[in-house]
Design a protein around this motif. Sequence first.
Motif, PDB file in Angstrom:
ATOM      1  N   SER A  38       0.828  -1.204   0.000  1.00  0.00           N
ATOM      2  CA  SER A  38       0.000   0.000   0.000  1.00  0.00           C
ATOM      3  C   SER A  38       0.863   1.254   0.000  1.00  0.00           C
ATOM      4  O   SER A  38       2.002   1.254   0.472  1.00  0.00           O
ATOM      5  N   LYS A  39       0.287   2.323  -0.529  1.00  0.00           N
ATOM      6  CA  LYS A  39       0.969   3.614  -0.527  1.00  0.00           C
ATOM      7  C   LYS A  39       1.266   4.041   0.906  1.00  0.00           C
ATOM      8  O   LYS A  39       2.347   4.572   1.185  1.00  0.00           O
TER       9      LYS A  39
ATOM     10  N   ARG B 177       4.883  12.937  -3.602  1.00  0.00           N
ATOM     11  CA  ARG B 177       6.327  12.649  -3.556  1.00  0.00           C
ATOM     12  C   ARG B 177       6.576  11.182  -3.918  1.00  0.00           C
ATOM     13  O   ARG B 177       7.499  10.868  -4.664  1.00  0.00           O
ATOM     14  N   LEU B 178       5.754  10.278  -3.384  1.00  0.00           N
ATOM     15  CA  LEU B 178       5.874   8.855  -3.708  1.00  0.00           C
ATOM     16  C   LEU B 178       5.736   8.654  -5.214  1.00  0.00           C
ATOM     17  O   LEU B 178       6.548   7.968  -5.830  1.00  0.00           O
TER      18      LEU B 178
ATOM     19  N   GLU C 175       5.127   5.246   5.153  1.00  0.00           N
ATOM     20  CA  GLU C 175       5.572   5.049   6.535  1.00  0.00           C
ATOM     21  C   GLU C 175       6.980   4.459   6.597  1.00  0.00           C
ATOM     22  O   GLU C 175       7.852   4.987   7.297  1.00  0.00           O
ATOM     23  N   LYS C 176       7.212   3.383   5.868  1.00  0.00           N
ATOM     24  CA  LYS C 176       8.479   2.651   5.972  1.00  0.00           C
ATOM     25  C   LYS C 176       9.644   3.354   5.289  1.00  0.00           C
ATOM     26  O   LYS C 176      10.774   3.280   5.764  1.00  0.00           O
ATOM     27  N   VAL C 177       9.398   4.025   4.170  1.00  0.00           N
ATOM     28  CA  VAL C 177      10.482   4.634   3.400  1.00  0.00           C
ATOM     29  C   VAL C 177      10.727   6.085   3.811  1.00  0.00           C
ATOM     30  O   VAL C 177      11.866   6.527   3.824  1.00  0.00           O
ATOM     31  N   TRP C 178       9.672   6.784   4.184  1.00  0.00           N
ATOM     32  CA  TRP C 178       9.823   8.198   4.543  1.00  0.00           C
ATOM     33  C   TRP C 178       9.681   8.438   6.052  1.00  0.00           C
ATOM     34  O   TRP C 178      10.622   8.905   6.686  1.00  0.00           O
TER      35      TRP C 178
ATOM     36  N   ILE D 270       8.654   7.153  -7.636  1.00  0.00           N
ATOM     37  CA  ILE D 270       8.373   5.944  -8.429  1.00  0.00           C
ATOM     38  C   ILE D 270       8.614   6.232  -9.909  1.00  0.00           C
ATOM     39  O   ILE D 270       9.254   5.444 -10.612  1.00  0.00           O
ATOM     40  N   LYS D 271       8.119   7.353 -10.392  1.00  0.00           N
ATOM     41  CA  LYS D 271       8.297   7.721 -11.798  1.00  0.00           C
ATOM     42  C   LYS D 271       9.778   7.856 -12.144  1.00  0.00           C
ATOM     43  O   LYS D 271      10.242   7.328 -13.157  1.00  0.00           O
ATOM     44  N   GLY D 272      10.548   8.546 -11.290  1.00  0.00           N
ATOM     45  CA  GLY D 272      11.985   8.695 -11.516  1.00  0.00           C
ATOM     46  C   GLY D 272      12.714   7.370 -11.451  1.00  0.00           C
ATOM     47  O   GLY D 272      13.616   7.095 -12.259  1.00  0.00           O
TER      48      GLY D 272
END
Length: 129
Positions: free
Chosen positions: A63-64, A83-84, A69-72, A88-90
């Motif tokens: 889930s987003k 931002r997510l 939570e885990k990455v940011w 992801i796009k980059g």
Amino acid sequence: MKGDLFGFLIDDNIQIDINSNRIVKISVDNANKSCVLGAVTLTDIMMNLLIYLLENSKGRVISKEELLEKVWDERELRSSTQRLWQIIKGLKSKLAIVGVPDDFISSCRGQGYIVQCSSIKTLYSVAND
């Protein structure tokens, strides 16, 4: 016995090196006796996101909210769905440079993201004790 996480191997020719934030592809054409090398460098946040996806997707949608939570959030960084999406796009653009298909990381509308690859190997460094 496993050592520290070094990186990942995708489809036997794309190596993700966590320590250098680099993705390297080596393609060997035995018939023409040639070798093609490609490499890209990721930002820290791109690498952290990729690591989390590779370690935790394994056929499930992440889930987003979990990614934020885990990455940011757990790293005390400012998170947002915008931002997510940008990261992801980059990340997908960088992966495409070394030949990873666009659907490697897929969006599941309204749910989150999933990694679409059956050939991912986790690489560990060998402890020198």
